[in-house]
Design an enzyme around this catalytic site. Structure first.
Site, short mmCIF file in Angstrom:
data_model
loop_
_atom_site.label_atom_id
_atom_site.label_comp_id
_atom_site.label_asym_id
_atom_site.label_seq_id
_atom_site.Cartn_x
_atom_site.Cartn_y
_atom_site.Cartn_z
CG ASP A 7 -0.31 -8.30 -20.11
OD1 ASP A 7 0.38 -7.65 -19.29
OD2 ASP A 7 -1.46 -7.94 -20.45
CG HIS A 8 1.65 -5.88 -23.60
ND1 HIS A 8 0.73 -6.91 -23.73
CD2 HIS A 8 0.95 -4.73 -23.78
CE1 HIS A 8 -0.46 -6.38 -23.99
NE2 HIS A 8 -0.35 -5.06 -24.02
CB CYS A 64 -2.09 -8.14 -16.96
SG CYS A 64 -3.59 -7.83 -16.01
N GLY A 65 -1.45 -5.29 -16.93
CA GLY A 65 -1.44 -3.85 -16.69
C GLY A 65 -2.15 -3.46 -15.40
CB THR A 66 -5.59 -3.54 -14.37
OG1 THR A 66 -6.04 -4.72 -15.06
CG2 THR A 66 -5.76 -2.32 -15.28
N GLY A 67 -3.75 -6.09 -13.46
CA GLY A 67 -3.88 -7.31 -12.65
C GLY A 67 -5.28 -7.90 -12.75
CB ILE A 68 -8.55 -6.42 -13.66
CG1 ILE A 68 -8.45 -5.40 -12.52
CG2 ILE A 68 -9.98 -6.90 -13.80
CD1 ILE A 68 -9.18 -4.08 -12.79
N GLY A 69 -7.44 -8.47 -15.66
CA GLY A 69 -7.70 -9.47 -16.72
C GLY A 69 -7.03 -10.79 -16.40
CG HIS A 97 -8.71 -14.72 6.22
ND1 HIS A 97 -9.77 -13.98 6.70
CD2 HIS A 97 -7.72 -14.55 7.13
CE1 HIS A 97 -9.45 -13.40 7.84
NE2 HIS A 97 -8.19 -13.73 8.12
NE ARG A 132 -12.57 -17.40 11.26
CZ ARG A 132 -11.37 -17.33 11.85
NH1 ARG A 132 -10.87 -18.39 12.47
NH2 ARG A 132 -10.66 -16.22 11.80
CG HIS A 133 -10.12 -19.00 7.27
ND1 HIS A 133 -11.00 -18.00 6.94
CD2 HIS A 133 -9.40 -18.52 8.32
CE1 HIS A 133 -10.83 -16.95 7.73
NE2 HIS A 133 -9.87 -17.26 8.58
C1 RB5 Z 1 -3.11 -4.66 -21.94
O1 RB5 Z 1 -3.17 -3.43 -22.60
C2 RB5 Z 1 -4.07 -4.65 -20.75
O2 RB5 Z 1 -5.37 -4.68 -21.19
C3 RB5 Z 1 -3.78 -5.82 -19.84
O3 RB5 Z 1 -2.45 -5.77 -19.43
C4 RB5 Z 1 -4.59 -5.90 -18.57
O4 RB5 Z 1 -4.55 -4.69 -17.87
C5 RB5 Z 1 -5.95 -6.43 -18.72
O5 RB5 Z 1 -6.70 -6.56 -17.75
#
Ligand code: RB5
Length: 142
Positions: A7-8, A64-69, A97, A132-133
């Site tokens: 994403d951006h 993405c910004g954090t990689g989390i979403g 693993h 195991r894996h």
């Molecule tokens: C975008 O602003 C941000 O929310 C997205 O890149 C990401 O970090 C979401 O998890």
């Protein structure tokens, strides 16, 4: 062949990783986004998860910004094991693993030099194939 998208929030880091893949002659397709304009990360997770599940692409990279979403979205798709890694040890371990098929990165978390080391480790480490894996992964999938 690698499928990559962001994403951006991950756009700038993706450009650095693409330049690195080109310099190493690693085949890839960029599924977007193609500018820093704001977009929705689940759309890019979907593009890369579809690409990997099609079998045409061996592995994926999502940023993405954090990689989390983007990793949360990718991991909703059966058959996808998307690992958010901001260090080389995790990138190696998740291939050995978890047989992770997509690497997630946060463009606002990690610098390009470190991210490239994480990418290289992820792409070059084979699955251990240890029983195991395999057994543990099958418990995730079923
Ligand atoms: C975008 O602003 C941000 O929310 C997205 O890149 C990401 O970090 C979401 O998890």
């Amino acid at each position: 062949m690698i499928a990559i998208a962001s994403d951006h929030g991950g756009f700038a880091l993706k450009q650095e990783i693409i330049a690195h893949l080109k310099s190493k002659n690693v085949a890839f397709k960029d599924f977007g986004c193609y500018s820093p304009d704001a977009v929705d990360y689940p759309d890019y997770a979907k593009a890369v998860t579809n690409a990997v599940l099609s079998g045409e692409y061996t592995q994926g990279i999502l940023i993405c910004g954090t990689g989390i979403g983007i990793s949360i979205a990718a991991n909703k798709v059966p058959g996808i094991r998307c690992a958010l890694c901001h260090d080389v040890f995790s990138a190696e371990a998740t291939r050995l693993h978890n047989d992770a098929n997509i690497l997630a990165l946060g463009g606002r978390i990690i610098g390009p030099s470190h991210a490239i080391m994480v990418v290289d480790t992820f792409l070059s480490t084979p699955f251990s194939n240890d029983e195991r894996h395999i057994n543990r992964i099958s418990k995730i999938e079923n």
